[in-house]
Design a protein around this motif. Structure first.
Motif, PDB file in Angstrom:
ATOM      1  N   SER A 212     -45.991   7.559 -56.580  1.00 20.51           N
ATOM      2  CA  SER A 212     -44.887   7.034 -55.764  1.00 20.51           C
ATOM      3  C   SER A 212     -43.737   8.020 -55.702  1.00 20.51           C
ATOM      4  N   ASP A 213     -43.406   8.658 -56.844  1.00 23.64           N
ATOM      5  CA  ASP A 213     -42.338   9.658 -56.841  1.00 23.64           C
ATOM      6  C   ASP A 213     -42.709  10.836 -55.956  1.00 23.64           C
TER       7      ASP A 213
ATOM      8  N   SER B  72     -42.019  10.083 -52.363  1.00 22.75           N
ATOM      9  CA  SER B  72     -40.618  10.300 -52.034  1.00 22.75           C
ATOM     10  C   SER B  72     -40.327  11.779 -51.815  1.00 22.75           C
TER      11      SER B  72
ATOM     12  N   THR C 123     -41.016   6.756 -47.245  1.00 21.31           N
ATOM     13  CA  THR C 123     -39.728   6.190 -47.634  1.00 21.31           C
ATOM     14  C   THR C 123     -39.947   4.775 -48.133  1.00 21.31           C
ATOM     15  N   LEU C 124     -39.544   4.502 -49.348  1.00 18.25           N
ATOM     16  CA  LEU C 124     -39.732   3.177 -49.930  1.00 18.25           C
ATOM     17  C   LEU C 124     -38.714   2.206 -49.343  1.00 18.25           C
TER      18      LEU C 124
ATOM     19  N   LYS D  72     -36.254  -1.041 -48.794  1.00 16.50           N
ATOM     20  CA  LYS D  72     -35.437  -1.787 -49.741  1.00 16.50           C
ATOM     21  C   LYS D  72     -36.156  -3.079 -50.133  1.00 16.50           C
ATOM     22  N   GLN D  73     -35.944  -3.492 -51.358  1.00  9.93           N
ATOM     23  CA  GLN D  73     -36.596  -4.689 -51.889  1.00  9.93           C
ATOM     24  C   GLN D  73     -36.162  -5.909 -51.092  1.00  9.93           C
TER      25      GLN D  73
ATOM     26  N   SER E  82     -41.101  -3.319 -53.570  1.00  7.65           N
ATOM     27  CA  SER E  82     -41.445  -2.767 -52.254  1.00  7.65           C
ATOM     28  C   SER E  82     -42.581  -1.762 -52.403  1.00  7.65           C
ATOM     29  N   SER E  83     -43.334  -1.585 -51.346  1.00  9.87           N
ATOM     30  CA  SER E  83     -44.411  -0.598 -51.327  1.00  9.87           C
ATOM     31  C   SER E  83     -44.254   0.291 -50.104  1.00  9.87           C
ATOM     32  N   PHE E  84     -44.811   1.486 -50.205  1.00 10.95           N
ATOM     33  CA  PHE E  84     -44.703   2.422 -49.093  1.00 10.95           C
ATOM     34  C   PHE E  84     -45.526   1.914 -47.905  1.00 10.95           C
TER      35      PHE E  84
ATOM     36  N   THR F 185     -36.508  15.290 -53.493  1.00 13.09           N
ATOM     37  CA  THR F 185     -36.626  13.872 -53.177  1.00 13.09           C
ATOM     38  C   THR F 185     -35.870  13.586 -51.889  1.00 13.09           C
TER      39      THR F 185
END
Length: 272
Positions: free
Chosen positions: A71-72, A75, A121-122, A124-125, A132-134, A229
């Motif tokens: 995930s990182d 980003s 881009t993740l 927003k929750q 959240s997921s990509f 990032t």
């Protein structure tokens, strides 16, 4: 015939004359140094480049979308694409996992990378307790998730060789290649060197072992840098520094120093 003003205490003025000369000299030197500083600063682009490439370059981006990408790293892919989209480069895009696919043809304006940033881009929750997921990228169903870096690089090198002038290949990957692919990858690196295709590598949190391997295979002329990032790549609003005002002030100081230095000085001599 002497033109100095006859004074009985002329020696009293000598220290002041020396002080005036020193001050004027220092002023002239400071004005010249300041003007040189403004000139050098104005020639600087004040921008950061991912890896050294020529201005308005032709790039073929090779993007790793294998299952090992975290995930990182997603980003960092978004940050890299966002940074590249703000250049004046012309790009092509090859995405790969176990196989490769030409997603954008060479010569595409770098600004066309912007729509792809959203896939990395993740969001927003939306609700508490639900992470959240990509967004699912368009190539998710095409790849099996394995990593065959040689496949993506070979496709990109073939595209780069066909460009005039020859394009630069930029690999964006975590460099965690399938061990069975390493002999083929070494052969592809040799092909790139033979065809004189410049290779640039943007790492997605690569391990030191993988960095060492790629540095050995592709040579010291191939820079390996860490991908930014999204937060690092985001443009920052800044108040522009008033370079013009500084230049005018320095010009006035230089003119004042020249005027004071070239004006006819007041001369005196001891009276007889």
């Amino acid at each position: 015939m002497s033109s100095g003003i006859p004074l009985s205490d002329a020696r009293v003025f000598r220290p002041r004359a020396i002080t005036t000369t020193v001050v004027l000299t220092a002023l002239a030197v400071a004005a010249a140094a300041g003007a040189m500083g403004v000139l050098l600063a104005s020639r600087s682009s004040h921008s950061q480049t991912l890896v050294p490439v020529s201005s308005n370059a032709n790039l073929v981006i090779v993007l790793d979308l294998s299952a090992s990408i975290s995930s990182d790293s997603f980003s960092r892919i978004g940050g890299t694409l966002q940074a590249l989209s703000r250049t004046n480069d012309r790009v092509g895009l090859v995405v790969f996992s176990d196989s490769s696919y030409e997603a954008l043809p060479p010569g595409t304006p770098a600004a066309d990378l912007v729509p792809l940033v959203r896939y990395f881009t993740l969001p927003k929750q939306a609700e508490p307790g639900f992470m959240s997921s990509f967004p699912r990228n368009p190539w998710a169903n095409t790849f099996t998730g394995g990593t065959v870096i040689s496949s993506g690089l070979q496709t990109a090198i073939d595209i780069a060789v066909a460009q005039r002038p020859r394009a630069t290949v930029m690999l964006i990957s975590d460099l965690d290649d399938d061990p069975n692919d390493l002999p083929t990858l070494t052969a592809v690196a040799a092909i790139a060197q033979h065809d004189r295709v410049p290779i640039r590598i943007v790492g997605l949190n690569p391990s030191l072992r993988d960095i060492h391997y790629f540095a050995t295979v592709f040579g010291r002329k191939t820079p390996i840098v860490e991908a930014p990032t999204l937060e690092q790549a985001a443009p920052r609003a800044q108040t522009p520094f008033p370079w013009l005002l500084v230049a005018l002030a320095l010009a006035c100081a230089a003119l004042l120093a020249l005027r004071e230095g070239w004006a006819p000085p007041l001369a005196w001599r001891r009276s007889s």
